[in-house]
Scaffold this active site. Sequence first.
Site, PDB file in Angstrom:
ATOM      1  CB  SER A   7      -0.968  -0.036   1.186  1.00  0.00           C
ATOM      2  OG  SER A   7      -1.937   0.974   1.089  1.00  0.00           O
ATOM      3  CG  ASP A  26      -2.713   4.229  -1.369  1.00  0.00           C
ATOM      4  OD1 ASP A  26      -3.430   4.134  -2.389  1.00  0.00           O
ATOM      5  OD2 ASP A  26      -2.726   3.393  -0.449  1.00  0.00           O
TER       6      ASP A  26
END
Length: 416
Positions: A90, A221
């Site tokens: 992530s 992100d």
Amino acid sequence: MKFSGSSGVRMVWGEELLNLAYQIGMSMGNEYDDIAIASDFRATSDPIVSMIAGGIMASGTSVYYGGKVPTPTLAYATKNHDAGVMVTASHNPPEYNGIKLWNPDGSAFSDEQIEKLQGRNIAKWSKVGRFFEENMLEEHRKALLKEFKAIDLNVVIDCSNGAGSVLTPFILRDLGINVTTLNCHPSGLFSGHSSEPSEENLMDLKNMIMAKKADLGIAHDGDADRFVAITSSGRYLNGDLILAIFAKVLGYGRIVAPVDSSRLLENFAEVIRCKVGDANVSRVMREKGIEFGGENSGTQIFASWRYTPDAIYAALKFAEIAAREDIDALLQDFPVYHTLRKNIYYRNREEMEQKIENFVKDYPVQRVDGYRVDLDDGWFLIRFSGTEPKVRITVEFESQELASIWMSKIYQALSK
């Protein structure tokens, strides 16, 4: 090594991660008949994918590989399979990588599901699984395009050199949006800035919005499960503000948000609090039949779409709003809350628990996740990190002075 449903596993690249990847593959293959797998663009993703796929096939189950794609793309593709595996860390730094598991409805695996993954049986040589490739990206793109009509907007997008680069800018253009891109070439090194779409990392995006006189800035992100925005005036919108805007404009009467989300949300909807983590948000949404939820980190979940934090879908939904609403004008009526966050590392968890218990003993405490205390003009939360020996302190008050006073009081009490 703890593997949790809220964020999967994330750790620095190394032998431990590779061994864990093979074990997860074996366990998944013993439990499910066909499994989708994909990764983000991190430098270490390919060997981890290979280890997971090897474990799955060795157990007798076939693998359907979608290549390097955003996390919500893999989660969407999982609807055609028994389960999905995404290799990503992530928003973590580039030396990290990780693994997250997905259900066919788009929700992340719960801790209970993960605990059941114990199988280690190897199939006979004639029964090993096969490896197939699948165009998950195109399937996700087509499904998204069916959900939206043309949008008249000028947008600047920053994908943090992450997996969103291969989808979000293109689908925005497909919908007729005038797009300027920043950091939209995938790089496992996140060369433009770190993969966390925080305000301090998005100064170039803010400057480009002003230079281009754009209507909206969009940021993701590293794996595009988070969406944040910047308005035409250059105002950064964090996850709580975006949740509040969605709740107000789209008329959600009830929403689900974790215990660390702002009280701001309560001005626009009944808020059902849950544990931190998108898996917990989606679980409570399903259990209570609630249509919308999300986290202050920048995840948004729309039940009518999927139980996935699909930041690409959320960005398109927000662009629709920005095309017909003046976001800055809308925000003028929003109450202002002051939020402070700090961490305290500890050596002995039992001692830290005792300090916390002593501090909160005279207050009404909610124990949904950690220790949350709601007061008349604000609240505070103390909760243990699930990955590091530290506690996270969050305070939020209408007064900046009170927020500082309460943070100082809590920090001093727990630091003794």
